[in-house]
Each structure stands twice: as structure tokens, then as C-alpha cells.
Design an enzyme around this catalytic site. Structure first.
Site, PDB file in Angstrom:
ATOM      1  N   GLU A 134      85.256  52.036 -55.581  1.00 33.00           N
ATOM      2  CA  GLU A 134      83.818  51.950 -55.312  1.00 33.00           C
ATOM      3  C   GLU A 134      83.067  51.969 -56.637  1.00 33.00           C
ATOM      4  OE1 GLU A 134      82.729  55.141 -52.679  1.00 33.00           O
ATOM      5  OE2 GLU A 134      83.879  54.263 -51.013  1.00 33.00           O
ATOM      6  N   GLY A 140      95.774  30.342 -86.034  1.00 36.97           N
ATOM      7  CA  GLY A 140      94.511  29.789 -85.533  1.00 36.97           C
ATOM      8  C   GLY A 140      94.687  29.084 -84.199  1.00 36.97           C
ATOM      9  N   GLU A 179      94.763  48.967 -60.711  1.00 33.62           N
ATOM     10  CA  GLU A 179      95.812  49.732 -60.017  1.00 33.62           C
ATOM     11  C   GLU A 179      96.194  51.007 -60.788  1.00 33.62           C
ATOM     12  OE1 GLU A 179      98.471  48.046 -57.454  1.00 33.62           O
ATOM     13  OE2 GLU A 179      97.564  46.070 -57.409  1.00 33.62           O
TER      14      GLU A 179
HETATM   15  N1  CAA Z   1     102.211  59.084 -52.188  1.00 31.99           N
HETATM   16  C1  CAA Z   1     101.796  59.828 -51.116  1.00 31.99           C
HETATM   17  N2  CAA Z   1     100.939  60.872 -51.243  1.00 31.99           N
HETATM   18  C2  CAA Z   1     100.509  61.176 -52.478  1.00 31.99           C
HETATM   19  C3  CAA Z   1     100.899  60.451 -53.623  1.00 31.99           C
HETATM   20  C4  CAA Z   1     101.787  59.382 -53.441  1.00 31.99           C
HETATM   21  N3  CAA Z   1     102.179  58.644 -54.487  1.00 31.99           N
HETATM   22  N4  CAA Z   1     100.268  60.986 -54.703  1.00 31.99           N
HETATM   23  C5  CAA Z   1      99.532  61.994 -54.260  1.00 31.99           C
HETATM   24  N5  CAA Z   1      99.683  62.130 -52.912  1.00 31.99           N
HETATM   25  C6  CAA Z   1      99.062  63.133 -52.051  1.00 31.99           C
HETATM   26  C7  CAA Z   1      99.329  64.526 -52.609  1.00 31.99           C
HETATM   27  O1  CAA Z   1     100.549  65.042 -52.127  1.00 31.99           O
HETATM   28  C8  CAA Z   1      98.158  65.326 -52.059  1.00 31.99           C
HETATM   29  O2  CAA Z   1      98.412  65.665 -50.725  1.00 31.99           O
HETATM   30  P1  CAA Z   1      97.914  67.089 -50.120  1.00 31.99           P
HETATM   31  O3  CAA Z   1      96.438  67.067 -50.126  1.00 31.99           O
HETATM   32  O4  CAA Z   1      98.498  67.139 -48.759  1.00 31.99           O
HETATM   33  O5  CAA Z   1      98.459  68.152 -51.045  1.00 31.99           O
HETATM   34  C9  CAA Z   1      97.016  64.309 -52.054  1.00 31.99           C
HETATM   35  O6  CAA Z   1      97.644  62.998 -52.063  1.00 31.99           O
HETATM   36  C10 CAA Z   1      96.115  64.436 -53.261  1.00 31.99           C
HETATM   37  O7  CAA Z   1      96.929  64.198 -54.407  1.00 31.99           O
HETATM   38  P2  CAA Z   1      96.465  64.589 -55.879  1.00 31.99           P
HETATM   39  O8  CAA Z   1      96.172  66.048 -55.924  1.00 31.99           O
HETATM   40  O9  CAA Z   1      97.481  64.069 -56.808  1.00 31.99           O
HETATM   41  O10 CAA Z   1      95.107  63.791 -56.042  1.00 31.99           O
HETATM   42  P3  CAA Z   1      94.121  63.687 -57.277  1.00 31.99           P
HETATM   43  O11 CAA Z   1      92.742  63.702 -56.746  1.00 31.99           O
HETATM   44  O12 CAA Z   1      94.493  64.694 -58.336  1.00 31.99           O
HETATM   45  O13 CAA Z   1      94.332  62.214 -57.832  1.00 31.99           O
HETATM   46  C11 CAA Z   1      95.278  60.478 -59.205  1.00 31.99           C
HETATM   47  C12 CAA Z   1      95.464  61.812 -58.465  1.00 31.99           C
HETATM   48  C13 CAA Z   1      96.661  60.124 -59.604  1.00 31.99           C
HETATM   49  C14 CAA Z   1      94.384  60.582 -60.413  1.00 31.99           C
HETATM   50  C15 CAA Z   1      94.687  59.423 -58.246  1.00 31.99           C
HETATM   51  O14 CAA Z   1      93.342  59.684 -57.949  1.00 31.99           O
HETATM   52  C16 CAA Z   1      94.790  58.011 -58.793  1.00 31.99           C
HETATM   53  O15 CAA Z   1      95.839  57.408 -58.739  1.00 31.99           O
HETATM   54  N6  CAA Z   1      93.670  57.441 -59.328  1.00 31.99           N
HETATM   55  C17 CAA Z   1      93.657  56.053 -59.743  1.00 31.99           C
HETATM   56  C18 CAA Z   1      93.162  55.182 -58.641  1.00 31.99           C
HETATM   57  C19 CAA Z   1      93.619  53.755 -58.790  1.00 31.99           C
HETATM   58  O16 CAA Z   1      94.736  53.481 -59.177  1.00 31.99           O
HETATM   59  N7  CAA Z   1      92.741  52.837 -58.428  1.00 31.99           N
HETATM   60  C20 CAA Z   1      93.086  51.464 -58.440  1.00 31.99           C
HETATM   61  C21 CAA Z   1      92.492  50.783 -57.234  1.00 31.99           C
HETATM   62  S1  CAA Z   1      93.364  49.460 -56.577  1.00 31.99           S
HETATM   63  C22 CAA Z   1      92.933  48.101 -57.461  1.00 31.99           C
HETATM   64  O17 CAA Z   1      92.922  48.100 -58.654  1.00 31.99           O
HETATM   65  C23 CAA Z   1      92.490  47.013 -56.553  1.00 31.99           C
HETATM   66  C24 CAA Z   1      92.765  45.601 -56.790  1.00 31.99           C
HETATM   67  O18 CAA Z   1      92.278  44.807 -55.997  1.00 31.99           O
HETATM   68  C25 CAA Z   1      93.646  45.100 -57.877  1.00 31.99           C
END
Ligand code: CAA
Length: 394
Positions: free
Chosen positions: A127, A341, A364
Site C-alpha cells: 500500500e 561507452g 518482493e
Molecule cells: N510463512 C508463514 N508465516 C510466516 C512467515 C512465513 N514465511 N513469516 C512470518 N510468518 C508468521 C509468523 O509466524 C507470525 O505468526 P504469529 O503471529 O502466529 O506468531 C506472523 O507471520 C508475523 O510474523 P513476523 O513477526 O515475522 O512479522 P513482522 O511484522 O515482524 O514482519 C517482515 C516480518 C519479514 C519484515 C515482513 O513484514 C516482510 O516480509 N516485509 C516485506 C514485505 C514485502 O516483501 N513486500 C513485497 C510485496 S510483493 C511485491 O513486491 C508485489 C509485486 O507485484 C512484485
């Protein structure tokens, strides 16, 4: 440990290679220059079975393993990163997510349409205010008396959204629950409240479609949720476990393309009465490209092997994505250096490789997010969570 591909994998790799050389490489430059999202080429890619590579045959997919999927992403990525992005979004972010989280009805209804390319899908997570901090979704979903959901909000940087017939939309159902209130909806886009607007001015990926989406009283059917309320963030993260892998594999293809072009140019271009490939400093650049390409490929295969074994692969995927995307930027940049170049102009594809590579360390999940995932896994400390230090008594 076996580093050899199976006979079937070899065959699929060489078929994907021939397909890319015949259908993708010749149009990649013009499509990029014309900012053309080539739907005919997308259909050809679908006809090869690549949009449903990892989807079982019973749902219209090719039923391939993850390593073979990487071989396909690598080859398409060697030809055109814009088209590899289509494969990543459709196959990994959308199909694999419906496959993992969908009901039998949802799988039977949507996967054949997506695998065949009849429908394109998009992944509506990001978003305007929720990029790396993906759980901070402002899009709201409110359940209606008839069980359907009314969704309002905005999505940003969504690949394929201008053409998608289906969108996975992540939305907050109960803000006070934070990420445990998130849900993922399968939204059919053929309704007035779903309004994509193309994003212009991107640095690269000109052959790919990118949009922002306004969601204005969009209706999601009562049975449209993937998983349950509260599963939304896990759905998103599991989707990215597959998506990041495909990006990494595509980046290996980009590295290889930059390397191939550099070798070709260095053999042809003469200076000081010899091909520039005869200079040690040029060979050093090419040798470093070889090493980074091979290393990136091995880390992708390792992540693929973990996925094929059915084990959790988040760490291996982040390692592969972080390394391969940084390698792609480095190799494309170095390829420009080898070309001098000439590489700074659109007469040679390395200029496009560089512009297209640049986004791979961002979308991603940025390189910094991959570093945090890796750092958290090996230290056991989550850098994004509050930390209370225990002090020894004075
Ligand atoms: N698989 C399943 N569940 C998962 C997981 C995984 N790989 N990783 C985390 N979870 C679960 C955790 O177990 C946790 O579960 P509970 O609440 O039950 O404990 C929950 O998800 C929350 O996990 P985190 O505490 O790790 O979450 P966080 O808020 O600390 O975030 C982060 C972690 C890695 C920073 C994550 O926010 C992230 O990956 N951010 C980047 C987002 C991203 O990649 N965006 C790209 C968008 S897609 C794109 O680019 C579109 C396009 O069109 C190309």
C-alpha cells in the site's frame, strides 16, 4: 549431494532455453523500448505451461518441482525480466497461494483459468503506507449482513493489476488486532469499485505492467477468503516464500544474460590491436561475473531442494533472493563497464539489464528485509520487535 539435474530437468531447461531464444529475446528490447506489455507473449508463455509450473496437473498446472520451476524462471529471466515478473506473480504469488490456502472449490474454480493464461492474477499487498512494514494494512474489509465483504483502500506497485481478472487483496478486518486481524480475499476485478491506474516513470521493467489500485466499495464474495480471518499475514509471507524464490531464479538468468553479452562483446571488440577479452582486467570482470552467477544459481537450487523436500524454506529463500538480486545488479553494472561507452546506450541490451535488475533488490522484499530475516534466524533476535535488556543486579 548431487549437483546434476535429472534428465527431465535437463529437457525442460533446454526447451525453456530454446523458447526464450526464439520467442522472448527477439522482442524483449522492442517491448521495453515501447513500454509494451506483450499479452501475446504472455499467452505463449502460458501455452508452454510455465504459468502453472508448480501447480498439480489436476488443477491445470504442469506439476513440476521447485528446482525445475527455477530453471524456467532463469531462462525467461535471461530473456526478459518483465516477462519473468509475470511468471513470478502469476505462478508464485497467486497460484501457489491459492494452492496452499484455497478450498477445493477455490482451487478448482481459479487455478485452471490462471494456469492456462485465460486469466491474469495480481497480488495486492503493498500500500502507499505499507511497503516493508507489510502488516500495517490500511485497507479495510467489513463483513456485510449477507456474508460478503466490502473492501475500501488503496494498493501500490501492483504488477499485472491493469490486466488482472483476479486479485488477492489483503485487508484489515479488525485494526485493534494488528496483523492478527488481516485477511486475504480473492477478488474478481470485474466490478466498478476496482480501479487500477498504470504507474508511469519506472526506471526499468518497462515491458511489465504495474499499477496502483483504488478499492472503492469492492465486494468480495462470502466464500472468497483464503484461510481464515487472522491468517492474512501468514498467507502473504508464504506467498513471498515462493515469489522471492522465483525472483532469485530470474536474477540468475539476468546475471547469465549480462555475462553472455559481456563475453560476446569482449571477444569482438578490439582495442590496442587485440580483442578486449585479451586484457587481464577485462577477464577479471568476466571471471567475477562467472563466480557471482554460479554462486547465485547454487543458492537458488539449494532453496529449491529445501522446498522440494517439504521443509520450511524462508531462510534459504531470503539468502537466495538477497544474493541473486544483488548479483544481478552487480553483473549488469559490470557488463556495462565491459561494454564501455557502447554499454551506456540502448544499442546494447546491457543497459536494459541494468535498469531491469535494479528493482529486484527492492520488490518482493528489499535486500534489507532479507538481511533482517537472515539476521533474525541466525541470532534469534527480532530486530523489529521491542527488546527488554536484562541487567545484572548491581
Ligand atoms: N510463512 C508463514 N508465516 C510466516 C512467515 C512465513 N514465511 N513469516 C512470518 N510468518 C508468521 C509468523 O509466524 C507470525 O505468526 P504469529 O503471529 O502466529 O506468531 C506472523 O507471520 C508475523 O510474523 P513476523 O513477526 O515475522 O512479522 P513482522 O511484522 O515482524 O514482519 C517482515 C516480518 C519479514 C519484515 C515482513 O513484514 C516482510 O516480509 N516485509 C516485506 C514485505 C514485502 O516483501 N513486500 C513485497 C510485496 S510483493 C511485491 O513486491 C508485489 C509485486 O507485484 C512484485
Amino acid at each position: 549431494m548431487n549437483f546434476d539435474l535429472s534428465d527431465e530437468q535437463q529437457l525442460i531447461k533446454s526447451t525453456a532455453r530454446e523458447f526464450t531464444d526464439k520467442e522472448v529475446v527477439p522482442v524483449a528490447g522492442p517491448n521495453s523500448a515501447n513500454h509494451h506489455f506483450d499479452l501475446e507473449l504472455v499467452q505463449k508463455i502460458a501455452d508452454q505451461g510455465y504459468l502453472g509450473a508448480i501447480v498439480p496437473r489436476e488443477y491445470g498446472g504442469a506439476g513440476l518441482d521447485y528446482i525445475t520451476y527455477a530453471l524456467i524462471c532463469e531462462e525467461i529471466g535471461r530473456g526478459c525480466s518483465g516477462m519473468r515478473t509475470v511468471v513470478s506473480v502469476q505462478t508464485s504469488l497467486v497460484c501457489s497461494t491459492i494452492l496452499k490456502w484455497g478450498t477445493e472449490e477455490q482451487k478448482q474454480k481459479y487455478l485452471p483459468l490462471l494456469c492456462s493464461g485465460e486469466w491474469l492474477g495480481c497480488f495486492g499487498l503493498t500500500e502507499p503506507g505499507a511497503g516493508s512494514g507489510a502488516s500495517d494494512q490500511k485497507t479495510r474489509a467489513v463483513q456485510q449482513d449477507d456474508g460478503s465483504w466490502r473492501i475500501n483502500g488503496a494498493k501500490m506497485w501492483i504488477s499485472l493489476a491493469n490486466h488482472a481478472k483476479l486479485a488477492l487483496i489483503f485487508a484489515q478486518t479488525e485494526p485493534e488486532l494488528k496483523h492478527k486481524g488481516l485477511a486475504c480475499f480473492i477478488v474478481e476485478t470485474d466490478q466498478p469499485g476496482f480501479q487500477p491506474t498504470p504507474i508511469d516513470g519506472k526506471m526499468g521493467l518497462w515491458a511489465s505492467d504495474t499499477a496502483e489500485i483504488a478499492l472503492d466499495d469492492v465486494i468480495a464474495a462470502p466464500d472468497s477468503m483464503l484461510g481464515q480471518v487472522g491468517d492474512g499475514f501468514k498467507v502473504a509471507m508464504s506467498a513471498l516464500d515462493s515469489g522471492r524464490y522465483s525472483v532469485a531464479a530470474g536474477c540468475v538468468g539476468l546475471c547469465q544474460a549480462a555475462l553472455d553479452e559481456s563475453i560476446r562483446y569482449a571477444q569482438e571488440r578490439t582495442q590496442f590491436d587485440r580483442p578486449i577479452a585479451g586484457f587481464q582486467l577485462v577477464q577479471a570482470m568476466i571471471a567475477d561475473m562467472v563466480v557471482r552467477t554460479e554462486a547465485a544459481r547454487m543458492l537458488v537450487y539449494r532453496a529449491g531442494a529445501v522446498k522440494d523436500a517439504g521443509r520450511p524454506s524462508t531462510l534459504e529463500t531470503s539468502i537466495a533472493k538477497y544474493n541473486a538480486s544483488e548479483a544481478a545488479v552487480w553483473c549488469a553494472n559490470t557488463a556495462i563497464q565491459v561494454h564501455g561507452g557502447a554499454g551506456y546506450s540502448s544499442d546494447h541490451p546491457v543497459e536494459r539489464f541494468f535498469r531491469d535488475a535494479r528493482v529486484t533488490t527492492i520488490y518482493e522484499g528489499t535486500s534489507q528485509i532479507q538481511q533482517l530475516i537472515i539476521g533474525r534466524a541466525v541470532t534469534g533476535i527480532d530486530a523489529l520487535k521491542p527488546m527488554v535488556l536484562e541487567r545484572a543486579p548491581a
